[in-house]
Enzyme design. Structure first.
Site, PDB file in Angstrom:
ATOM      1  N   ASP A   1      45.113  49.175  30.749  1.00  0.00           N
ATOM      2  CA  ASP A   1      44.127  50.229  30.516  1.00  0.00           C
ATOM      3  C   ASP A   1      44.820  51.587  30.511  1.00  0.00           C
ATOM      4  O   ASP A   1      46.023  51.684  30.796  1.00  0.00           O
ATOM      5  CB  ASP A   1      43.005  50.169  31.575  1.00  0.00           C
ATOM      6  CG  ASP A   1      43.523  49.954  32.987  1.00  0.00           C
ATOM      7  OD1 ASP A   1      44.729  50.161  33.221  1.00  0.00           O
ATOM      8  OD2 ASP A   1      42.725  49.578  33.859  1.00  0.00           O
TER       9      ASP A   1
ATOM     10  N   HIS B   1      35.494  45.714  39.504  1.00  0.00           N
ATOM     11  CA  HIS B   1      36.088  45.864  38.164  1.00  0.00           C
ATOM     12  C   HIS B   1      37.447  45.165  38.086  1.00  0.00           C
ATOM     13  O   HIS B   1      38.138  45.002  39.087  1.00  0.00           O
ATOM     14  CB  HIS B   1      36.163  47.330  37.720  1.00  0.00           C
ATOM     15  CG  HIS B   1      37.187  48.177  38.379  1.00  0.00           C
ATOM     16  ND1 HIS B   1      37.040  49.536  38.576  1.00  0.00           N
ATOM     17  CD2 HIS B   1      38.416  47.893  38.878  1.00  0.00           C
ATOM     18  CE1 HIS B   1      38.101  50.029  39.151  1.00  0.00           C
ATOM     19  NE2 HIS B   1      38.953  49.053  39.349  1.00  0.00           N
TER      20      HIS B   1
ATOM     21  N   ASN C   1      34.406  47.770  43.471  1.00  0.00           N
ATOM     22  CA  ASN C   1      33.118  47.537  42.791  1.00  0.00           C
ATOM     23  C   ASN C   1      33.177  46.311  41.879  1.00  0.00           C
ATOM     24  O   ASN C   1      32.257  46.072  41.104  1.00  0.00           O
ATOM     25  CB  ASN C   1      32.702  48.782  41.983  1.00  0.00           C
ATOM     26  CG  ASN C   1      33.635  49.062  40.815  1.00  0.00           C
ATOM     27  OD1 ASN C   1      34.673  48.417  40.660  1.00  0.00           O
ATOM     28  ND2 ASN C   1      33.267  50.025  39.984  1.00  0.00           N
TER      29      ASN C   1
ATOM     30  N   GLU D   1      34.133  48.155  34.028  1.00  0.00           N
ATOM     31  CA  GLU D   1      33.249  48.595  35.104  1.00  0.00           C
ATOM     32  C   GLU D   1      31.934  47.822  35.039  1.00  0.00           C
ATOM     33  O   GLU D   1      31.502  47.388  33.968  1.00  0.00           O
ATOM     34  CB  GLU D   1      32.951  50.090  34.919  1.00  0.00           C
ATOM     35  CG  GLU D   1      34.173  50.993  35.057  1.00  0.00           C
ATOM     36  CD  GLU D   1      34.549  51.276  36.500  1.00  0.00           C
ATOM     37  OE1 GLU D   1      34.623  50.341  37.313  1.00  0.00           O
ATOM     38  OE2 GLU D   1      34.789  52.458  36.813  1.00  0.00           O
TER      39      GLU D   1
HETATM   40  P1  PGA Z   1      44.087  49.644  43.517  1.00  0.00           P
HETATM   41  O1  PGA Z   1      43.056  49.479  42.344  1.00  0.00           O
HETATM   42  O2  PGA Z   1      45.187  48.703  43.215  1.00  0.00           O
HETATM   43  O3  PGA Z   1      44.548  51.074  43.455  1.00  0.00           O
HETATM   44  O4  PGA Z   1      43.353  49.294  44.776  1.00  0.00           O
HETATM   45  C1  PGA Z   1      42.741  48.190  41.941  1.00  0.00           C
HETATM   46  C2  PGA Z   1      41.964  48.269  40.661  1.00  0.00           C
HETATM   47  O5  PGA Z   1      41.234  49.248  40.483  1.00  0.00           O
HETATM   48  O6  PGA Z   1      42.103  47.363  39.838  1.00  0.00           O
END
Ligand code: PGA
Length: 227
Positions: free
Chosen positions: A65, A126, A124, A131
């Site tokens: 992404d 994702h 959350n 999302e």
């Molecule tokens: P993080 O994020 O590794 O910074 O906890 C994980 C994600 O958003 O996929």
């Protein structure tokens, strides 16, 4: 009693698995994550590459992404350049970013499809920047980031106003098309969402729940977790 491994030990296991992929198929297509979760794994990949003289020159790399409307130093392209591509001496032509390729999914498909994609999970639910809610039928697309994702990533920006609201991300179908998927989750704050995603019903409100549909999903955590 089975003791959960530490984050460092688990990260090393993932690094070994990624390197095995390249040893077995040197021209593999790899989908790579950013964020906090994979940083330790990248350190181990660099160390193992030095020790074992791993050759990455035939591999193709695809960022999962990318933010829209952000400056270079905050971009995931820059993150991958500094943490992976530069240290592993990977040629720029083998590194793809969803922001600069018009049809990312076609590009991936035309090169033979992703062999291995490594993922983290947001609190959350994702995966990449899919999302909640995300359609199961999504391919690479633009998204509005949720407030919880922006809050979680605030620490990487100088002020809250410059946290991007939009991004482009591989979609659920892009990810499910990968022959192998590795999902990493570290820290007790990720345990509940991982349980809901992988043991609850498949739900567009928990995009990671679509991973239940993948036949070759490997899960790495630093807490006790079994399906
Ligand atoms: P993080 O994020 O590794 O910074 O906890 C994980 C994600 O958003 O996929």
């Amino acid at each position: 009693m089975i003791l959960a491994k530490s984050k460092d030990e688990v990260s090393k296991d993932v690094a070994v698995s990624v390197i095995s992929q390249i040893t077995e198929k040197p021209d593999s297509l790899l989908g790579l994550p950013t964020g906090r979760t994979p940083l330790n794994m990248y350190e181990h990949i660099k160390e193992l590459t030095r020790k074992r003289n791993v050759d990455w020159s035939q591999a193709q790399f695809f960022g999962l992404d990318e933010y829209l409307d952000t400056d270079r130093l905050q971009s995931f392209k820059y993150y991958l350049e500094t943490n992976v591509y530069g240290p592993l001496k990977i040629s720029e032509k083998n590194c793809s970013n969803p922001l600069t390729i018009v049809n990312y999914d076609n590009a991936i498909e035309s090169m033979g499809g992703l062999d291995l994609t490594v993922l983290g999970i947001g609190t959350n639910g994702h995966i990449a920047f899919n999302e909640p809610p995300t359609s199961e039928l999504s391919w690479t697309h633009c998204v509005w980031l949720t407030e919880s994702t922006k809050d979680a990533n605030m620490e990487f920006f100088e002020s809250p106003e410059i946290v991007p609201d939009k991004a482009v991300t591989m979609g659920i179908q892009t990810l499910l098309s990968s022959r192998r998927l590795i999902l990493m989750a570290f820290g007790s704050h990720k345990k509940e969402i991982l349980e809901r995603a992988l043991k609850g019903p498949v739900d567009p409100l928990i995009p990671a729940s679509y991973l239940q549909k993948h036949q070759n999903l490997e899960i790495y955590t630093d807490f006790e977790f079994s399906i």
